[in-house]
Motif scaffolding. Structure first.
Motif, PDB file in Angstrom:
ATOM      1  N   GLY A   1       0.820  -1.211   0.000  1.00 18.53           N
ATOM      2  CA  GLY A   1       0.000   0.000   0.000  1.00 18.53           C
ATOM      3  C   GLY A   1       0.848   1.253   0.000  1.00 18.53           C
ATOM      4  N   MET A   2       1.838   1.260   0.903  1.00 15.31           N
ATOM      5  CA  MET A   2       2.635   2.465   1.054  1.00 15.31           C
ATOM      6  C   MET A   2       3.398   2.828  -0.203  1.00 15.31           C
ATOM      7  SD  MET A   2       6.133   3.041   3.037  1.00 15.31           S
ATOM      8  CE  MET A   2       5.930   1.594   3.940  1.00 15.31           C
TER       9      MET A   2
ATOM     10  N   VAL B   1       1.073   4.227  -2.796  1.00 10.71           N
ATOM     11  CA  VAL B   1       0.567   5.569  -2.515  1.00 10.71           C
ATOM     12  C   VAL B   1       1.576   6.625  -2.943  1.00 10.71           C
ATOM     13  CG1 VAL B   1       0.025   7.191  -0.649  1.00 10.71           C
ATOM     14  CG2 VAL B   1      -1.006   4.922  -0.664  1.00 10.71           C
ATOM     15  N   ASN B   2       2.863   6.353  -2.740  1.00  4.92           N
ATOM     16  CA  ASN B   2       3.831   7.397  -3.099  1.00  4.92           C
ATOM     17  C   ASN B   2       4.125   7.453  -4.604  1.00  4.92           C
ATOM     18  OD1 ASN B   2       5.717   5.421  -3.576  1.00  4.92           O
ATOM     19  ND2 ASN B   2       7.071   5.963  -1.891  1.00  4.92           N
TER      20      ASN B   2
ATOM     21  N   ASP C   1      -2.008  -3.081  -1.152  1.00  2.55           N
ATOM     22  CA  ASP C   1      -2.822  -3.684  -0.087  1.00  2.55           C
ATOM     23  C   ASP C   1      -4.258  -3.186  -0.100  1.00  2.55           C
ATOM     24  OD1 ASP C   1      -0.622  -4.993   1.381  1.00  2.55           O
ATOM     25  OD2 ASP C   1       0.043  -2.943   1.717  1.00  2.55           O
ATOM     26  N   PHE C   2      -4.445  -1.962  -0.610  1.00  4.65           N
ATOM     27  CA  PHE C   2      -5.769  -1.346  -0.489  1.00  4.65           C
ATOM     28  C   PHE C   2      -6.693  -1.682  -1.666  1.00  4.65           C
ATOM     29  CE2 PHE C   2      -2.617   1.870  -1.816  1.00  4.65           C
ATOM     30  CZ  PHE C   2      -3.039   2.085  -3.119  1.00  4.65           C
ATOM     31  N   ARG C   3      -6.280  -2.637  -2.483  1.00  9.05           N
ATOM     32  CA  ARG C   3      -7.153  -3.095  -3.559  1.00  9.05           C
ATOM     33  C   ARG C   3      -7.127  -4.628  -3.561  1.00  9.05           C
ATOM     34  NH1 ARG C   3      -4.664  -1.997  -8.857  1.00  9.05           N
ATOM     35  NH2 ARG C   3      -4.652   0.163  -8.192  1.00  9.05           N
TER      36      ARG C   3
END
Lengths: 460, 468
Positions: free
Chosen positions: A102-103, A106-107, A142-144
């Motif tokens: 995820g991290m 995101v960046n 991670d967020f999908r």
């Protein structure tokens, strides 16, 4: 055809879902001399490693790029290269799978671009060579999605790295598999393929790496699984089989690349499902079904009749990854069980093809509420489902991931004529125990308010 | 850093730990850099989020909500062996499970809804909210959401700012301690107080160890007011400021919490361990020393003598069987020497002990206990451990669960003494259990079998004469 509906909590209470990088890592753990690398904070790896270790009871090769808050903001691409350097220098693996988290999604980092301009750029011609592992990057935020989506993405990336071959080995069958097959299931599939005179190449092959075997010595890499040579030779396959709905996408990619026919199967649980594969193998192999295959089909047919007295009308609640949910559910449904609750952690096309009415996309709270309301007698789920079964006073059959409160997760058979029969028998015996004197009165109408105490040991 | 980890904690201060030897011995410039950074591709161990969960999740009646994508909670919930004698809410997993929608538009509403829903379903005395890398990066104002949720639910909602990338597990332990100091401790008064109320810091009741220790303390009239946080209840932790002494149990990282309790409430503290006879004696005398009075000190000595006499009888058969066994011990911190003395008490020769998370002080103790031939392990990667075992001809590896399968793949007996352990080794009762488990591991019939060559590895003549 099942309706797919959302769960009740809107978040994840007692989560059933696992993250994409975990599913992606599993694919690379099924390759020989391989190690997955999670591109994220060190905890992303530590949690995944701890959970995989609990499930497999094996050392799990898994590394981290150990992104810190400074590198997360200023750019973590140096961490990827540094990690690849360290792993290559220390362990000299054949394959490294780089999975984002995820991290690092995101960046907004361009992982592919970073690798393409590094010494780890894809150059399949020289693999495997000292200091030149096959590095396969996969986007797995991670967020999908969840575990199955990560598995599918990694498998597609892997077969996407396979070069087209000039020649064809007609007898070679590429067998791309999904996450629901245990070590003995993979053995069963490989044996079935060989029985028709074909040479299977299983990808990934967790039966070679995480089946629980004692080698000469400890190794920091996987100690079995699909070899890089076999992987890079996939392009020469005479045919492609996708076993498990999760492998369907990769199957299509490989079939196109190898210009080979594809046979795709949602799962291999149940008579009809295995029949379809056997049909395809008869076609590919050009030989009649050998006696060994016929014998196990006869046994499964007999087992269906024997077990239908127990499983017929049994109220079963299921939770698991989409492919596994449909596999186990279909088998029990075909034996006459009533699927009163079925919960998947994520959406997937295969869910709509479940033969019962409804699949919920949710968590263990959804499972517990629906199973209790419907008076379920049997909960088929991972070890995390045991607590639910205890709470509602039902029996628990441990299938799925993670299974840590029982031994032998890799010996749980679910696929093929033989594996289907084993699963039927296990489920039926679990119900027989539940209905027997071990839990007095439970053979009668279910009452969800009964004391949980009596059932605490009742896990199959 | 301040923008990402937020909260009321001054980041610079978190690396300034005068009670930490690591920190004290460094040059001022090096001290500012804090703990060493993890090495990409060569790191084992958890993140700060992991550490914060380890420290706080054992508070059994609290709903622990993880604000992040599914990986953080989905892979970890109900994953530790901290036991509760009552509520089980801490074992449930609550995750906001944020998706792309929240990554783009923010996850505050979803967090708020999750807190309120968890409170509505379970009526906990408090909710703890853990930030993670992603929700720290997208800038969710977790403090504001917690404040709003506290107003509507009427219970404390405690923000814990320990996103994984902030640092190591140890650093997360410390951030969790900070959250307790800032938001929890001092907010509740105990129903009653005694002059012998104490806090345990860093005791997580793994395998029920607290239940072997608290009764021993009770024999001296010492009451564990707040256990931080094994088998803890929110109200007890919140009343920790009324204790008369704090013991830091095998944890460098939580020294800051003990120091905070001293600075704010004048509670004296000491470091100790419950492992082994020598450590237990030191612990009981440590409490007696801080709680004061010659009478308590005298009773402590009486108790130590009585307990040691009882245990000696129970240990006698094991001492006989374990005599001469050679062990490699690989664990961290205080345990790296307290377990050495426990093993030596049993007649086991410790040929090497790990010191990766230990202070200079700990290492000095290891060296003096092991003697000139003993080795101090600085790099504990699996290959290195197995090499050391071979060189020292050790019979057993005693370490954390991470190394369990290292040992087994080397066909070596293994005993888990870290957080995944299944058996309680603390206190006097734990010492007997420790001896029993060591004996079972060493004397198991499996080792001879798995070390024997397979038929095809034996000379051709063998196995042809029919009898085996």
């Amino acid at each position: 055809m099942a309706r797919v509906v959302p769960g009740a909590t809107g978040a994840a209470f007692d989560p059933l879902k696992h993250s994409q990088p975990l599913g992606g890592a599993l694919v690379f753990l099924g390759l020989a001399r391989s190690i997955p690398l999670l591109h994220g904070a060190q905890g992303c790896t530590a949690f995944a490693k701890a959970l995989l270790t609990r499930h497999f009871r094996e050392p799990i090769p898994l590394q981290t790029t150990a992104v810190t808050e400074v590198t997360a903001v200023l750019g973590a691409s140096d961490s990827v290269i540094a990690a690849l350097d360290t792993i290559t220098e220390r362990n000299n693996p054949d394959v490294i799978g780089v999975l984002t988290t995820g991290m690092t999604e995101v960046n907004g980092e361009d992982l592919l671009g970073v690798l393409r301009t590094s010494r780890y750029a894809p150059r399949t011609s020289c693999f495997p060579a000292q200091g030149h592992p096959l590095v396969v990057p996969v986007s797995t935020p991670d967020f999908r999605g969840g575990l199955s989506d990560g598995w599918a993405a990694a498998l597609e990336a892997l077969v996407g790295a396979v070069p087209a071959a000039g020649t064809t080995r007609a007898e070679q069958l590429a067998v791309l598999v999904g996450p629901s097959l245990s070590a003995v299931d993979l053995d069963e599939v490989a044996g079935l393929v060989r029985a028709f005179g074909l040479a299977p190449v299983l990808v990934p092959d967790l039966s070679g790496s995480l089946d629980g075997h004692l080698d000469e010595a400890w190794s920091p890499l996987t100690t079995g699984g699909t070899s890089v040579a076999d992987l890079l030779g996939l392009g020469a396959s005479g045919a492609v089989a996708a076993i498990g709905a999760t492998a369907a996408g990769a199957g299509a990619v490989l079939a196109a690349r190898a210009a080979a026919p594809l046979t795709a199967h949602d799962h291999l649980s149940g008579l009809a499902a295995v029949d379809r594969l056997v049909h395809a193998l008869m076609d590919f192999g050009g030989v009649p079904a050998p006696e060994e295959v016929r014998r196990w089909r006869r046994r499964l047919a007999d087992g269906l009749m024997d077990s239908h007295f127990v499983l017929g009308g049994a109220r079963v609640a299921l939770a698991g990854e989409p492919e596994q949910l449909v596999a186990v559910g279909s088998l029990l449904y075909d034996a006459g069980a009533e699927i009163v609750a079925a919960v998947s952690p994520t959406e997937a096309a295969v869910l709509e093809r479940a033969p019962w009415d409804e699949v919920v996309v949710g968590d263990f709270v959804d499972l517990a509420e629906r199973a209790a309301a419907a008076g379920a007698e049997l909960v088929v789920a991972s070890s995390r489902g045991r607590e639910v079964a205890n709470r509602i006073g039902a029996a628990h059959l441990a299938v799925g991931f993670p299974v840590y409160d029982r031994l032998g997760a890799q010996l749980r058979a679910t696929a093929g004529y033989r594996g289907s029969l084993h699963l039927l028998v296990d489920a039926a015996n679990c119900l027989l125990d539940y209905r027997s004197g071990r839990c007095a009165g439970s053979g009668r109408e279910h009452s969800p308010t009964r004391s949980n105490k009596r059932y605490e040991e009742l896990t199959c | 850093m301040a923008a990402l980890t937020r909260g009321t904690v001054e980041p610079g201060k978190l690396f300034d730990e005068p009670a930490c030897d690591h920190n004290r011995t460094k040059e001022p410039a090096a001290r500012k850099a804090g703990c060493p950074k993890p090495k990409p591709g060569g790191t084992a161990g958890g993140c700060a989020f992991d550490g914060s969960m380890i420290t706080l999740v054992p508070i059994a009646d609290v709903a622990h909500v993880v604000h992040g994508p599914i990986a953080c909670a989905g892979n970890s919930w109900d994953g530790r062996g901290s036991l509760s004698s009552g509520p089980t809410l801490y074992r449930r997993g609550f995750a906001t499970d944020i998706g792309e929608q929240e990554v783009v538009f923010g996850g505050e509403q979803r967090l708020y809804d999750t807190i309120v829903e968890a409170a509505r379903r379970h009526h906990p005395p408090a909710v703890f909210v853990y930030s993670t890398c992603v929700t720290a990066m997208i800038g969710d104002d977790i403090d504001a959401v917690c404040a709003a949720a506290a107003t509507v639910t009427g219970i404390p909602v405690v923000p814990v700012h320990a996103p994984g990338f902030a640092g190591s597990k140890n650093f997360g332990n410390r951030l969790a301690g900070q959250a307790l100091l800032e938001h929890v401790i001092g907010t509740v008064e105990p129903a009653f107080s005694t002059p012998y109320d104490v806090n345990l810091v860093g005791e997580y009741n793994i395998a029920g160890e607290l239940w072997d220790v608290a009764p021993v303390l009770a024999k001296l009239g010492i009451r564990v007011l707040a256990s931080i946080s094994g088998d803890a209840r929110y109200a007890d932790v919140a009343a920790a400021h009324r204790a008369r002494a704090t013991m830091v149990v095998c944890s460098r990282a939580l020294l800051s919490l003990a120091r905070g309790l001293e600075d704010r409430y004048g509670i004296p503290w000491f470091e100790g361990s419950f492992y082994g006879l020598r450590a237990m004696a030191a612990t009981l005398r440590g409490f007696a020393g801080l709680l004061g009075g010659d009478e308590l000190a005298w009773r402590a000595n009486e108790l130590i003598a009585a307990e040691e006499a009882d245990v000696a009888a129970a240990l006698a058969p094991y001492r006989e069987r374990l005599a001469g066994a050679r062990a490699v011990l690989y664990t961290g911190g205080v345990k790296s020497w307290s377990l050495v003395s426990a093993l030596q008490d049993l007649g086991v020769e410790v040929v090497a002990s790990g010191a990766t998370k230990s202070t200079d002080d700990d290492v000095d103790k290891i060296v003096s206990l092991l003697g000139p031939d003993g080795r101090v392990i600085r790099d504990g990667n699996p290959a290195e451990l197995l090499r050391l075992v071979r060189e020292t001809q050790a019979d057993i590896l005693i370490a954390g669960g991470r190394n369990q399968y290292t040992a087994l793949k080397g066909r070596l007996p293994f005993l888990d003494v870290n957080q995944e352990r299944q058996h309680a080794f603390a206190g006097y009762a734990g010492m007997v259990e420790f001896a029993r488990r060591l004996d079972l591991a060493l004397s198991s019939p499996v080792w001879e079998q798995v070390r024997a060559p397979a038929p095809w590895e034996r000379p051709a003549a063998a196995g042809t004469d029919g009898a085996s």
